[in-house]
Scaffold this motif. Structure first.
Motif, PDB file in Angstrom:
ATOM      1  N   PHE A 168       0.833  -1.201   0.000  1.00  0.00           N
ATOM      2  CA  PHE A 168       0.000   0.000   0.000  1.00  0.00           C
ATOM      3  C   PHE A 168       0.875   1.262   0.000  1.00  0.00           C
ATOM      4  N   SER A 169       1.940   1.256   0.831  1.00  0.00           N
ATOM      5  CA  SER A 169       2.794   2.448   0.917  1.00  0.00           C
ATOM      6  C   SER A 169       3.438   2.748  -0.431  1.00  0.00           C
ATOM      7  N   LYS A 170       3.848   1.681  -1.149  1.00  0.00           N
ATOM      8  CA  LYS A 170       4.463   1.890  -2.472  1.00  0.00           C
ATOM      9  C   LYS A 170       3.454   2.534  -3.414  1.00  0.00           C
ATOM     10  N   VAL A 171       2.231   2.003  -3.416  1.00  0.00           N
ATOM     11  CA  VAL A 171       1.218   2.471  -4.365  1.00  0.00           C
ATOM     12  C   VAL A 171       0.790   3.898  -4.042  1.00  0.00           C
ATOM     13  N   ILE A 172       0.577   4.179  -2.765  1.00  0.00           N
ATOM     14  CA  ILE A 172       0.016   5.483  -2.395  1.00  0.00           C
ATOM     15  C   ILE A 172       1.031   6.602  -2.649  1.00  0.00           C
ATOM     16  N   ASN A 173       2.316   6.260  -2.671  1.00  0.00           N
ATOM     17  CA  ASN A 173       3.326   7.294  -2.926  1.00  0.00           C
ATOM     18  C   ASN A 173       3.479   7.620  -4.406  1.00  0.00           C
ATOM     19  N   ASN A 174       2.755   6.893  -5.244  1.00  0.00           N
ATOM     20  CA  ASN A 174       2.738   7.220  -6.666  1.00  0.00           C
ATOM     21  C   ASN A 174       1.841   8.453  -6.822  1.00  0.00           C
ATOM     22  N   ASP A 175       2.338   9.508  -7.510  1.00  0.00           N
ATOM     23  CA  ASP A 175       1.526  10.731  -7.521  1.00  0.00           C
ATOM     24  C   ASP A 175       0.269  10.612  -8.388  1.00  0.00           C
ATOM     25  N   ARG A 176       0.068   9.464  -9.040  1.00  0.00           N
ATOM     26  CA  ARG A 176      -1.198   9.284  -9.769  1.00  0.00           C
ATOM     27  C   ARG A 176      -2.252   8.589  -8.897  1.00  0.00           C
ATOM     28  N   CYS A 177      -1.899   8.409  -7.619  1.00  0.00           N
ATOM     29  CA  CYS A 177      -2.829   7.716  -6.718  1.00  0.00           C
ATOM     30  C   CYS A 177      -3.170   8.644  -5.548  1.00  0.00           C
ATOM     31  N   SER A 178      -4.433   8.747  -5.175  1.00  0.00           N
ATOM     32  CA  SER A 178      -4.731   9.551  -3.983  1.00  0.00           C
ATOM     33  C   SER A 178      -5.679   8.814  -3.046  1.00  0.00           C
ATOM     34  N   PHE A 179      -5.569   9.175  -1.780  1.00  0.00           N
ATOM     35  CA  PHE A 179      -6.331   8.516  -0.720  1.00  0.00           C
ATOM     36  C   PHE A 179      -7.385   9.508  -0.225  1.00  0.00           C
ATOM     37  N   VAL A 180      -8.643   9.111  -0.267  1.00  0.00           N
ATOM     38  CA  VAL A 180      -9.707   9.983   0.251  1.00  0.00           C
ATOM     39  C   VAL A 180     -10.478   9.173   1.291  1.00  0.00           C
ATOM     40  N   GLY A 181     -10.166   9.409   2.561  1.00  0.00           N
ATOM     41  CA  GLY A 181     -10.761   8.608   3.637  1.00  0.00           C
ATOM     42  C   GLY A 181     -11.981   9.284   4.248  1.00  0.00           C
ATOM     43  N   ASN A 182     -12.657   8.553   5.124  1.00  0.00           N
ATOM     44  CA  ASN A 182     -13.878   9.001   5.819  1.00  0.00           C
ATOM     45  C   ASN A 182     -15.033   9.273   4.850  1.00  0.00           C
ATOM     46  N   VAL A 183     -15.081   8.476   3.780  1.00  0.00           N
ATOM     47  CA  VAL A 183     -16.165   8.625   2.803  1.00  0.00           C
ATOM     48  C   VAL A 183     -16.908   7.298   2.713  1.00  0.00           C
ATOM     49  N   THR A 184     -18.218   7.335   2.936  1.00  0.00           N
ATOM     50  CA  THR A 184     -19.013   6.113   2.782  1.00  0.00           C
ATOM     51  C   THR A 184     -19.755   6.182   1.456  1.00  0.00           C
ATOM     52  N   VAL A 185     -19.435   5.234   0.590  1.00  0.00           N
ATOM     53  CA  VAL A 185     -20.119   5.199  -0.707  1.00  0.00           C
ATOM     54  C   VAL A 185     -21.557   4.743  -0.459  1.00  0.00           C
ATOM     55  N   GLY A 186     -22.496   5.448  -1.068  1.00  0.00           N
ATOM     56  CA  GLY A 186     -23.908   5.132  -0.821  1.00  0.00           C
ATOM     57  C   GLY A 186     -24.507   6.126   0.156  1.00  0.00           C
TER      58      GLY A 186
END
Ligand SMILES: Cc1cc2nc3c(=O)[nH]c(=O)nc-3n(C[C@H](O)[C@H](O)[C@H](O)COP(=O)(O)OP(=O)(O)OC[C@H]3O[C@@H](n4cnc5c(N)ncnc54)[C@H](O)[C@@H]3O)c2cc1C
Length: 406
Positions: free
Chosen positions: A15-33
């Protein structure tokens, strides 16, 4: 290292490798639906992957199931792991016998938590609240109940071996349950053979090393086979036992035999009952193709049926089977499907992307958590843990967590 820790560490590294790619972003505290709809996501992105797991569980559907101290394993695991929504779970450990219905890794994991000596538990990252509650536990015996036989258990070998070697506890297996198995080892597929051999040896011919390890055991855990719960016994307000019907197997024992109830019942005295008999995904959106009988999104190899650009992976895609490693493999497979579809020009690429969704979330007043916020939370949890000799002390109150991302 405990196998769960190893799996979790692999996930964190990837996860750390992927999230440090600048084409990836993390948006937390969001419930889909709730905070954003599936339709909004599909309008914003070329591809949307549903990976929301199996967050509902099967019930026993027997009398007494709503009594206090009858708990789903999922809630219990969430409680000791610090999930904010499980912190009000009411548990009474002033009982000597606990019955766990299910013969899978989750049942083993719960048994491990209930029987691990407190001084070892204190060094793990289970919450202080859980450690305090477990420190007054009177639990002496844990009974794991399975409707079928030893050849059908769903444990994995690492988890079973860890449990067999847990300090201060000993497994109790009835050699009668295993005696017919010795001559069928050769025909079993390798993983099943190794697992069955471990069970057989533990029951019938434990090593001197095992016997020595178990000699100072003060607590026991039992594997009960060919039993199904039919009623929770109580005095009207608290659990007193579990009535079990004896089963027999129909069909070849090496394939997928069915458990069929007999007329015989036995009562198992216990004061707490946990259920771990399967999990199910839920339909996130009324328009999402969903197989209600299996509790999974309808899909072909991760492509959601009839909806180009919508994919699914993990337990919501294949059902609640396997461990974290299998889920990672699923994720890689689904990723390959998306790449294939992109190469074949099957996807609409002219989409606004993340900015559109962030704007909608802001307008809806949702406080999101970025990866930098996540790192702050992580670092506070680790330093709080360090103060008391633990890998981390989890924050369990959402409003406190969100203060860090203001
Ligand atoms: C009680 C229990 C104990 C387990 N113990 C182990 C173990 O010790 N070792 C091991 O290897 N495996 C273990 N497993 C199996 C492991 O949890 C699964 O293999 C794996 O988590 C499945 O991954 P997933 O991505 O499909 O779902 P999950 O890991 O459950 O991830 C789903 C995510 O989606 C989020 N989500 C759900 N709904 C929404 C929504 N509407 N909007 C936004 N987000 C949402 C959830 O909060 C969650 O973060 C255990 C499983 C259970 C149930």
């Amino acid at each position: 290292m405990n196998s769960l820790l190893q799996a979790a560490r692999n996930v964190i590294n990837t996860f750390s490798k992927v999230i440090n790619n600048d084409r990836c972003s993390f948006v937390g505290n969001v419930t889909v639906g709730k905070d954003v709809s599936l339709t909004q996501l599909r309008k914003a992105y070329t591809a949307v992957v549903l990976a929301y797991g199996a967050n509902s569980e099967r019930r026993l559907n027997i009398p007494g199931e709503n009594l206090p101290n009858v708990i789903s394993a999922r809630h219990f695991v969430g409680w000791y792991n610090g999930l904010p929504e499980e912190q009000d779970l009411k548990l009474n450990f002033d009982v000597e016998d606990v019955a766990i219905v299910g013969h899978g890794n989750v049942a083993l994991d719960i048994t491990r938590i209930l029987l691990t000596p407190l001084e070892l538990l204190k060094k793990t990252d289970i919450t202080e609240q859980a450690i305090t509650a477990l420190s007054s536990s009177k639990v002496q015996r844990v009974h794991l109940i399975g409707r079928r036989g030893p050849l059908q258990v769903a444990f994995t070998i690492k988890e079973l071996r860890e449990m067999i070697r847990l300090p201060k506890s000993r497994p109790v297996l009835d050699p009668e349950d295993f005696k017919h198995l010795a001559d069928c080892f050769e025909d079993l597929p390798r993983p099943r053979r190794r697992l069955t051999e471990l069970l057989y040896n533990t029951a019938v011919k434990p090593t001197e090393e095992d016997k020595k390890l178990w000699s100072d055991a003060t607590q026991k855990w039992y594997l009960h086979f060919l039993r199904s719960p039919v009623e929770i016994l109580s005095d009207g307000s608290s659990v007193k036992g579990l009535r079990l019907v004896k089963n027999k197997l129909e069909g070849s024992i090496k394939e997928n035999p069915k458990a069929v109830s007999t007329e015989k019942t036995i009562d198992l005295p216990c004061g707490m009952i946990m259920t771990s008999i399967g999990y199910q995904g839920i339909q996130l959106d009324p328009d999402l193709p969903f197989d209600h009988s299996k509790g999974v999104v309808s899909n072909e190899n991760g492509r959601v049926t009839g909806i180009p650009g919508l994919y699914c992976t993990g337990w919501v895609s294949r059902g609640p089977l396997g461990v974290i490693l299998n889920t990672m493999t699923d994720g890689l497979d689904t990723g390959k499907m998306i790449l294939q579809d992109l190469k074949s020009n099957l996807l609409e690429t002219n989409k606004p992307g993340k900015e559109a969704v962030i704007k909608q979330l802001k307008e809806a007043g949702v406080q999101t958590v970025s990866f930098d916020d996540w790192k702050k939370i992580d670092s506070i949890e680790m330093s709080q843990g360090k103060l008391i000799g633990k890998p981390r002390e989890k924050m369990v109150v959402i409003s406190e967590i969100l203060k860090l991302s203001l």
